[in-house]
Design a protein around this motif. Structure first.
Motif, PDB file in Angstrom:
ATOM      1  N   TYR A   1      14.574 -31.879 -18.548  1.00  0.00           N
ATOM      2  CA  TYR A   1      13.389 -31.225 -18.025  1.00  0.00           C
ATOM      3  C   TYR A   1      12.190 -31.523 -18.908  1.00  0.00           C
ATOM      4  CZ  TYR A   1      16.621 -28.605 -15.073  1.00  0.00           C
ATOM      5  OH  TYR A   1      17.563 -28.261 -14.166  1.00  0.00           O
ATOM      6  N   THR A   2      11.023 -31.591 -18.265  1.00  0.00           N
ATOM      7  CA  THR A   2       9.772 -31.781 -19.011  1.00  0.00           C
ATOM      8  C   THR A   2       8.764 -30.742 -18.550  1.00  0.00           C
ATOM      9  OG1 THR A   2       8.842 -33.325 -17.398  1.00  0.00           O
ATOM     10  CG2 THR A   2      10.160 -34.261 -19.196  1.00  0.00           C
ATOM     11  N   TYR A   3       7.830 -30.420 -19.436  1.00  0.00           N
ATOM     12  CA  TYR A   3       6.705 -29.553 -19.092  1.00  0.00           C
ATOM     13  C   TYR A   3       5.444 -30.393 -19.135  1.00  0.00           C
ATOM     14  CZ  TYR A   3       9.689 -25.448 -19.582  1.00  0.00           C
ATOM     15  OH  TYR A   3      10.668 -24.525 -19.440  1.00  0.00           O
ATOM     16  N   GLN A   4       4.615 -30.257 -18.093  1.00  0.00           N
ATOM     17  CA  GLN A   4       3.428 -31.081 -18.065  1.00  0.00           C
ATOM     18  C   GLN A   4       2.266 -30.314 -17.443  1.00  0.00           C
ATOM     19  OE1 GLN A   4       5.219 -34.283 -15.764  1.00  0.00           O
ATOM     20  NE2 GLN A   4       3.902 -33.803 -14.022  1.00  0.00           N
ATOM     21  N   VAL A   5       1.049 -30.760 -17.786  1.00  0.00           N
ATOM     22  CA  VAL A   5      -0.172 -30.179 -17.249  1.00  0.00           C
ATOM     23  C   VAL A   5      -1.192 -31.295 -17.149  1.00  0.00           C
ATOM     24  CG1 VAL A   5      -1.032 -29.532 -19.536  1.00  0.00           C
ATOM     25  CG2 VAL A   5      -1.891 -28.338 -17.533  1.00  0.00           C
ATOM     26  N   CYS A   6      -2.026 -31.281 -16.102  1.00  0.00           N
ATOM     27  CA  CYS A   6      -3.020 -32.354 -15.942  1.00  0.00           C
ATOM     28  C   CYS A   6      -4.141 -31.839 -15.026  1.00  0.00           C
ATOM     29  CB  CYS A   6      -2.369 -33.609 -15.370  1.00  0.00           C
ATOM     30  SG  CYS A   6      -3.428 -35.080 -15.471  1.00  0.00           S
ATOM     31  N   ASN A   7      -4.980 -30.942 -15.562  1.00  0.00           N
ATOM     32  CA  ASN A   7      -6.112 -30.395 -14.807  1.00  0.00           C
ATOM     33  C   ASN A   7      -7.411 -30.903 -15.401  1.00  0.00           C
ATOM     34  OD1 ASN A   7      -4.374 -28.951 -13.163  1.00  0.00           O
ATOM     35  ND2 ASN A   7      -4.387 -27.163 -14.514  1.00  0.00           N
ATOM     36  N   VAL A   8      -7.532 -32.209 -15.518  1.00  0.00           N
ATOM     37  CA  VAL A   8      -8.679 -32.795 -16.214  1.00  0.00           C
ATOM     38  C   VAL A   8      -9.973 -32.674 -15.409  1.00  0.00           C
ATOM     39  CG1 VAL A   8      -7.254 -34.388 -17.509  1.00  0.00           C
ATOM     40  CG2 VAL A   8      -8.111 -35.071 -15.271  1.00  0.00           C
ATOM     41  N   GLU A   9      -9.866 -32.425 -14.110  1.00  0.00           N
ATOM     42  CA  GLU A   9     -11.079 -32.327 -13.308  1.00  0.00           C
ATOM     43  C   GLU A   9     -11.610 -30.904 -13.238  1.00  0.00           C
ATOM     44  OE1 GLU A   9     -10.309 -34.013  -9.520  1.00  0.00           O
ATOM     45  OE2 GLU A   9      -9.989 -36.045 -10.278  1.00  0.00           O
TER      46      GLU A   9
END
Length: 997
Positions: A75-83
């Motif tokens: 499992y991985t945790y990720q976030v990508c709210n660059v906008e």
């Protein structure tokens, strides 16, 4: 597999030492392993999911993804709210239980970060870093989450950024220290990056059980902090080994054993063999406790059983009292050889004995000889007695010849020569006596030789009252009769023969000085020589010698006096010329420091500071005062901080034709506004105008490319306040004063250029490896990330209240005098080893206290002269404060007179430490010793107090300085801090407020 169990991993590293491959072991105790769990861990995310239009649930923060690799799920945790703007997304682990002895744990992260440039122009808030936080607790708080309970550990930046169509996995390890509760949480904060966390592993290290230098040491948890990086561990010697002091070793924070003390050594009769001591084999021995090997028994000794500490001598062989027990044994020497006696060409009554060394010396080189003499007459022999003389001696001879004199003619003499060595005195009387040469009888027939005659006489020197004479004797006759004495007779020439009176002198040498003679008078002199048997060789011919007259001496004296007078006059002229030239050179060599005593007109600076904001186009100011650097000449190595405009890197600058230099690189991230760019580069426009060894040096800027950068010299030890806190108590007042002198010199330079810093504080002073301090941070726009109350906002901007003069707070009157007030605060910070000014008082409390004439008290062990200078800097009337030139002169005077630092200012622990008598910061009593130690930032000694049995505050109040030292508090600064804190605890009348004191 349990995630937070006690999983042990054994790491092996190999080091080549003296050509031998040695395995060093370090153990890791894993508390959390995200990859090894193989399942979703149920970590908490904040903010939670929200509902958007169309009743579709959307994740706004971290989210978990399941992946498959080589048939295994992870499992991985990720976030990508660059906008999105204003991102603040949190991911918190489950409760991690801590080992009671593990106060420091390591966090290993494996992650990827997307390049912000790969998202296009619309991602104004995109970041390439995220933050690691921690929070301690004695119990699992479940899903309760408060950001205020977490403290920041580090900013995590990737070494390699993932771009389009490629992926770079980064591995970073950080540590969390000073843990004291039963467990803790980790949290990851995203502030606008595109991040995927693949693995989180939490572990602590132990130094494994080991045997080093024949001492056994138990397995030990590696713990401590930045101020206590080594843990002392006691050991015991292995069997058949011993040590003068108890063996000790230190366990590092990385789980390695270092610096063994009190080495164990194998006892006599034993040698080291694979971390143990074994007996010496038969025929070998070892005499003392040492690290040496057993040695073969030396020559002429007996071979004993195993474990021998020495080898005894064989029969007929011995060791002298001065011989080492480890040396060989030796026998007695044989007799000397070829004894001869001769009297040819020698004076009467004298002969010369000579012989050769013995064939066998017994294995020794300390052979000596003795000569025994007997006089034989009428078949009866008796000792020669004390009349006989031996040259050089009759006993203890190291040469093989001796001269014997005072012998009588026509007697038989028997001489015996014996050879001795260092072991001769050890022979028992019942054993054969030391080897002796057989007696040799010599019949002496002493013959008289012709006495010496005087060959010639000559004048050596004369004056008006004395004559110095010498004479020669035939060399051949002198050899035959070396013992010669003389009689000299002299008289005045004008004496009549029938009344002639001679003066006779008896002499041992062939020269004489006759004194008390009449000036200008002739004397007749003759000499007679006598041999040792009293025979005379006759007188020399009477010769005439004349003393000098007084008139001759007067002429000579006048000439000498004139010569001496002339020489003295010439010497005076030369001295005057040399002094004039030195005085001229001293004026020509007047240095920068002489300006303090020069004409005020000479104190004007060579140039004046130019405010870059006065330029219509700020870019022109940057080009005028800073050097443009091409980005290809800059290599980023490591993120060392995060600023308002972007990250700060450590890196290398390699310009054309220049050597590589270490630099600090401030960056401006994409998405900036033009005003942000101008504010960012304005600091470079300011720094570029300064050239001084105590001002941070600007290397150059990057403005003509997409990513703007400011490049400065790299200061290895970082900010002064943190550096002093990390080395509390390690510097003398004299060393601290030297640091302050450098800061004052830099500020003197700035004030002479009419520049006002406005933000002078220890956090804005940088320190290099030689402890040279340099003033930095010329923007006054930096956000104090670790000091949320460090500035006080007014309509004109932010002001650092604790360091700012009262007129600057009230009326925004920033002058060189207000910088002097700030320098006084910096002096207090330095002498207090980075203590926070005004402690935990709020900014409003600080302003109120200053207006009511309260001033910071003297730090612990602060010299009185230094504290008086602080008070002068804090005078309410700014016109009465000293100037920086005066401050530099006074500090120089104190540094030239170290004795002036011996008088210590009064120290009141109730004010300086601001602790209540028995209560915490909220007024309630301290619940534990650990809570008290944490309040005075000494929680690294919690285990020391626990192991010593000091577990209650009542026991703490009974402790004395010697008790604190015995439990292991050895650093002077820490010892005094704890001792003064206990003193403050004992004062039942002390309160939180300094005004009550």
């Amino acid at each position: 597999m349990e995630v937070s169990g006690g999983i042990r991993h054994l790491l092996f590293s190999y080091v080549l030492i003296n050509g031998i491959l040695i395995t060093l072991e370090a153990k890791e105790e894993v508390l959390l392993d995200m990859r090894a769990a193989g399942r979703e861990l149920g970590w908490l995310t904040w903010p939670p999911n929200v509902e958007r239009e169309g009743s579709q649930k959307s994740q706004v923060g971290w989210e978990v993804h399941q992946r498959t690799l080589n048939g295994s799920q992870f499992y991985t945790y990720q976030v990508c709210n660059v906008e999105e703007r204003e991102q603040d997304n949190w991911l918190r682990t489950t409760f991690i239980q801590r080992h009671p002895s593990a106060s420091r744990v390591f966090v290993e992260l494996k992650f990827i970060v997307r390049d912000c440039n790969s998202f296009g122009e619309g991602t104004l808030t995109c970041k390439e870093t995220f933050n690691l936080f921690t929070s301690e607790s004695d119990a699992d708080v479940g899903t309760t989450f408060r950001k205020g309970q977490f403290r920041k550990v580090a900013t995590i930046a990737p070494d390699e950024i993932t771009k389009r169509n490629e992926m770079h996995l980064n591995t970073e390890t950080r540590y969390v220290e000073n843990l004291s509760r039963k467990g803790f949480y980790l949290a990851f904060q995203d502030i606008g990056a595109c991040v995927a966390i693949f693995s989180v592993r939490v572990f602590y290290k132990t130094c494994p059980a080991t045997v080093k230098s024949l001492a056994v040491f138990p397995e030990t948890v590696a713990r401590g902090g930045e101020k206590q990086v080594l843990r002392e561990v006691s050991g015991t010697c292995v069997e058949n080994a011993e040590s003068e002091e108890q063996p000790r070793i230190y366990c590092t924070l990385d789980g390695e054993w270092v610096v063994p003390v009190g080495q164990c050594q194998c006892k006599p009769g034993f040698e080291e063999a694979e971390d143990s001591c074994r007996e010496c084999q038969p025929g070998f021995f070892k005499a003392d406790a040492s690290s040496s090997k057993c040695e073969p028994c030396p020559d002429n000794t007996q071979r004993l059983n195993p474990g021998a500490s020495f080898c005894p001598c064989m029969a007929g062989f011995y060791r002298a009292h001065t011989d080492p027990i480890t040396g060989p044994c030796s026998g007695l020497p044989s007799a000397p050889k070829d004894l001869e006696a001769t009297s040819n060409h020698l004076p009467a009554g004298k002969l010369l004995l000579s012989w050769n060394p013995p064939e066998y010396t017994g294995g020794r080189d300390d052979i000596t000889y003795s000569v025994l003499c007997q006089r034989c007459e009428s078949f009866e022999c008796k000792p020669c007695g004390e009349k006989i003389r031996y040259d050089p001696a009759s006993m203890g001879l190291t040469v093989t010849r001796v001269s014997v004199s005072e012998l009588d003619a026509h007697f038989n003499y028997t001489f015996t020569v014996e050879a001795h060595s260092g072991v001769s005195v050890l022979v028992n009387e019942a054993a054969p006596r030391t080897a002796r040469l057989s007696s040799t009888t010599l019949t002496t027939s002493l013959q008289h030789t012709d006495p010496p005659r005087i060959a010639s006489m000559r004048l050596v020197e004369r004056d008006s009252t004395s004559l110095s004479l010498s004479w020669d004797v035939s060399p051949r006759q002198l050899v035959q009769s070396p013992s010669v004495h003389y009689e000299l007779a002299y008289r005045k020439k004008d004496n009549k023969l029938d009344v002639t009176t001679y003066v006779v002198l008896k002499l041992e040498r062939s020269s004489v000085k006759i004194s008390d003679l009449a000036p200008g008078t002739a004397y007749l002199v003759k000499v007679q020589a006598f041999s040792s048997d009293g025979s005379s060789g006759g007188s020399s011919v009477e010769e005439q010698f004349e003393t000098l007259s007084d008139e001759h001496l007067n002429k000579t004296g006048v000439i000498l006096t004139s010569a001496v007078g002339g020489a003295i006059m010439l010497l005076l002229v030369i001295v005057i010329l040399v002094l004039c030239r030195r005085r001229s050179n001293s004026h020509a060599r007047q240095g920068p420091e002489d300006a303090y005593f020069s004409n005020p007109e000479q104190l004007k600076p060579l140039k004046t500071y130019v405010d870059p904001h006065t330029y219509e186009d700020p870019n022109i100011a940057v080009l005028k005062f800073a050097t443009e650097i091409h980005p290809s000449h800059i290599t980023k190595q490591k993120v060392i901080g995060a600023g308002e405009f972007g990250e700060v890197y450590r890196g290398i600058l390699k310009g054309p034709g220049r050597k590589e230099v270490a630099v600090a690189i401030k960056t401006l991230k994409p998405g900036y506004t033009e005003k942000q760019r101008q504010d960012f580069l304005s600091e470079a426009s300011i720094m570029g105008q300064f050239t001084h060894q105590n001002i941070i040096r600007l290397e150059g800027v990057v403005t003509k490319f997409k990513h703007a950068m400011i490049v400065t010299e790299y200061m290895e030890n970082g900010a002064l306040d943190r550096y002093l806190r990390d080395h509390d108590g390690e510097f003398t007042s004299y060393q601290l004063l030297g640091m302050l002198r450098g800061i004052a010199a830099g500020m003197k330079y700035l004030s002479e250029m009419s520049y006002v810093h406005r933000d002078l504080a220890a956090r804005n002073i940088l320190v290099n490896t030689t402890l040279e301090c340099k003033v930095s941070d010329f923007g006054l726009s930096r956000v104090l990330e670790d000091e949320p109350e460090g500035t006080y906002t007014t309509s004109g901007g932010k002001i650092p209240i604790r360091w700012t003069a009262p007129e600057a707070i009230a009326y925004r009157k920033f002058t060189s005098a207000s910088d002097v007030w700030s320098f006084g605060i910096v002096m207090w910070e330095v002498m207090a080893f980075g203590e926070r000014p005004y402690w935990d008082m709020s900014n409003h409390e600080v302003m109120k206290a200053i207006n009511e004439a309260f001033r910071l008290p003297a730090p612990m062990d602060c010299p009185s002269a230094v504290y008086q200078l602080m008070l002068q800097c804090w005078l309410q009337d700014r016109s009465k404060r000293p100037r920086f030139g005066d401050i530099v002169s006074l500090l120089d005077k104190l540094l030239r007179s170290p004795d002036s630092l011996k008088t210590i200012a009064d120290f009141d622990p109730r004010v300086s430490i601001r602790l209540p008598s028995t209560s915490g910061s909220d007024g309630s009593p301290f619940r534990s010793v650990s809570e008290w130690l944490e309040s005075i930032k000494m929680n690294q000694y919690v285990e020391n107090f626990t192991l010593a049995g000091v577990i209650s505050m009542d026991q703490v109040l009974q402790m004395k300085t010697e008790d604190i030292r015995k439990i292991g508090v050895r650093l002077p600064g820490h010892l005094k801090r704890i001792a003064y804190s206990i003193l403050g605890l004992k004062d039942q009348t002390s309160t939180l407020s300094v005004f009550a004191v």
